[in-house]
Design a protein around this motif. Structure first.
Motif, PDB file in Angstrom:
ATOM      1  N   GLU A  59      19.074  34.537  -2.250  1.00  0.00           N
ATOM      2  CA  GLU A  59      20.155  35.447  -1.894  1.00  0.00           C
ATOM      3  C   GLU A  59      19.905  36.125  -0.546  1.00  0.00           C
ATOM      4  O   GLU A  59      20.847  36.425   0.188  1.00  0.00           O
TER       5      GLU A  59
ATOM      6  N   GLU B 271      18.345  34.614   1.932  1.00  0.00           N
ATOM      7  CA  GLU B 271      18.644  33.555   2.902  1.00  0.00           C
ATOM      8  C   GLU B 271      20.156  33.361   3.053  1.00  0.00           C
ATOM      9  O   GLU B 271      20.660  33.146   4.161  1.00  0.00           O
ATOM     10  N   GLU B 272      20.897  33.445   1.939  1.00  0.00           N
ATOM     11  CA  GLU B 272      22.350  33.307   1.998  1.00  0.00           C
ATOM     12  C   GLU B 272      22.974  34.427   2.823  1.00  0.00           C
ATOM     13  O   GLU B 272      23.894  34.184   3.630  1.00  0.00           O
ATOM     14  N   ALA B 273      22.492  35.635   2.630  1.00  0.00           N
ATOM     15  CA  ALA B 273      23.031  36.769   3.389  1.00  0.00           C
ATOM     16  C   ALA B 273      22.728  36.620   4.874  1.00  0.00           C
ATOM     17  O   ALA B 273      23.584  36.915   5.725  1.00  0.00           O
TER      18      ALA B 273
ATOM     19  N   ALA C  18      22.247  33.760   6.446  1.00  0.00           N
ATOM     20  CA  ALA C  18      23.062  32.650   6.940  1.00  0.00           C
ATOM     21  C   ALA C  18      24.494  33.097   7.215  1.00  0.00           C
ATOM     22  O   ALA C  18      25.161  32.589   8.124  1.00  0.00           O
ATOM     23  N   ALA C  19      24.961  34.083   6.424  1.00  0.00           N
ATOM     24  CA  ALA C  19      26.316  34.610   6.608  1.00  0.00           C
ATOM     25  C   ALA C  19      26.374  35.666   7.703  1.00  0.00           C
ATOM     26  O   ALA C  19      27.447  36.186   8.016  1.00  0.00           O
ATOM     27  N   GLY C  20      25.222  35.990   8.283  1.00  0.00           N
ATOM     28  CA  GLY C  20      25.177  36.991   9.346  1.00  0.00           C
ATOM     29  C   GLY C  20      25.302  38.417   8.849  1.00  0.00           C
ATOM     30  O   GLY C  20      25.552  39.334   9.635  1.00  0.00           O
ATOM     31  N   ASP C  21      25.130  38.620   7.548  1.00  0.00           N
ATOM     32  CA  ASP C  21      25.254  39.967   6.956  1.00  0.00           C
ATOM     33  C   ASP C  21      23.861  40.553   6.758  1.00  0.00           C
ATOM     34  O   ASP C  21      23.271  40.468   5.680  1.00  0.00           O
ATOM     35  N   ARG C  22      23.338  41.159   7.795  1.00  0.00           N
ATOM     36  CA  ARG C  22      21.972  41.670   7.747  1.00  0.00           C
ATOM     37  C   ARG C  22      21.851  42.874   6.812  1.00  0.00           C
ATOM     38  O   ARG C  22      20.807  43.100   6.213  1.00  0.00           O
TER      39      ARG C  22
ATOM     40  N   HIS D 216      23.501  43.300   3.979  1.00  0.00           N
ATOM     41  CA  HIS D 216      23.386  42.740   2.631  1.00  0.00           C
ATOM     42  C   HIS D 216      22.020  42.096   2.434  1.00  0.00           C
ATOM     43  O   HIS D 216      21.432  42.180   1.357  1.00  0.00           O
TER      44      HIS D 216
END
Length: 285
Positions: free
Chosen positions: A191, A193-195, A197-201, A203
């Motif tokens: 989770e 890594e997913e955050a 990858a989405a550019g949501d630092r 989160h």
């Protein structure tokens, strides 16, 4: 002439004079309940540090500093007519007598187990269960609404996470084995890594907290104190990094003049310099 041997009454007198409005110390007179708390936490850590370094010659002084914090709070209590140091001692002694019926069967300091019943004959599991039962009764007397109510908020985050998880585990909210905790750690890392990858630092940072909590649970399952685990790793990191600095200094260079690859080479060399026993010692902390 030898120095006088001071006792507890002398310490209590000293504190009363330090807080005396006419003859006391200006700094001590300015202190209150809240201002002393950071000093209390600091002194507790200094005790832990001396023990970890096996600096036993420093312990009397460090333990004295920690005791002084208790005397400070007792003085505040006495000044406000709430309680005094003797109330603190009484409350502690009464609580320990109540929580150790396997040692003091009649709940008095003079009572003892029947002859022939050794400490080895008493099952640790039963003692632990009794201890938790008594603590639960004490929480009920304080009108606590949750098993988590009296976990101190001022604890370091890792220590508090371990206590919160431990309390929940005692009522059955736990994984059946370590494998479940490891799976949770992997889930939380995914989770993070997913955050990212989405550019949501933001989160991602929240998920790092979840990851740390899961790792804390693994330490708990291993019966290890996560705070001590991390303190051991901090000491290991510091030791190795200082060797990197020393190695570069030996080459006539500083950190700013070395590449990451060069620092990594010296780091691996520092790891190889450590005796094999260091790993087992650190793991035991």
């Amino acid at each position: 002439m030898s120095e006088p041997r001071y006792g507890l009454d002398d310490l209590l007198t000293l504190m009363a004079v330090l807080r005396d409005a006419d003859q006391g110390c200006p700094w001590d007179l300015k202190q209150d309940w809240d201002s002393i708390v950071p000093h209390t936490l600091e002194e507790a850590y200094e005790v832990a540090d001396a023990i970890e370094r096996r600096a036993y010659e420093e312990l009397p002084g460090e333990l004295g500093d920690l005791l002084f914090q208790v005397v400070y709070y007792a003085q505040f209590g006495a000044e406000e007519g709430r309680f005094d140091f003797h109330d603190v001692v009484h409350a502690l002694t009464a609580k320990m007598l109540r929580r150790h019926p396997h040692v003091f069967p009649e709940g008095t300091l003079a009572s003892r187990r029947p002859p022939g019943v050794s400490a080895e004959a008493i099952e640790t599991r039963q003692v632990h269960a009794r201890w938790e039962s008594l603590k639960a009764e004490e929480r009920a007397e304080r009108d606590a609404h949750s098993v988590l109510d009296d976990v101190p908020r001022a604890l370091p985050a890792l220590s508090r996470a371990a206590k919160l998880a431990k309390r929940a585990a005692r009522v059955g909210f736990d994984w059946p084995d370590e494998g479940g905790v490891i799976a949770k750690i992997r889930e939380e890392l995914d989770e993070v890594e997913e955050a990212l990858a989405a550019g949501d630092r933001r989160h991602a940072a929240e998920e790092v907290g979840d990851l740390l909590f899961a790792v804390t649970n693994l330490a708990r399952r291993l019966k290890a104190d996560p705070e001590q685990c991390l303190r051991g790793t901090n000491a290991k990191f510091e030791r190795r990094f200082r060797r990197v600095e020393a190695a570069l200094a030996g080459e006539g260079r500083g950190l700013a003049e070395a590449s990451l690859e060069e620092m990594e080479d010296h780091w691996q060399a520092a790891k190889r310099q450590e005796p094999a026993t260091a790993h087992s010692e650190e793991g035991a902390k």
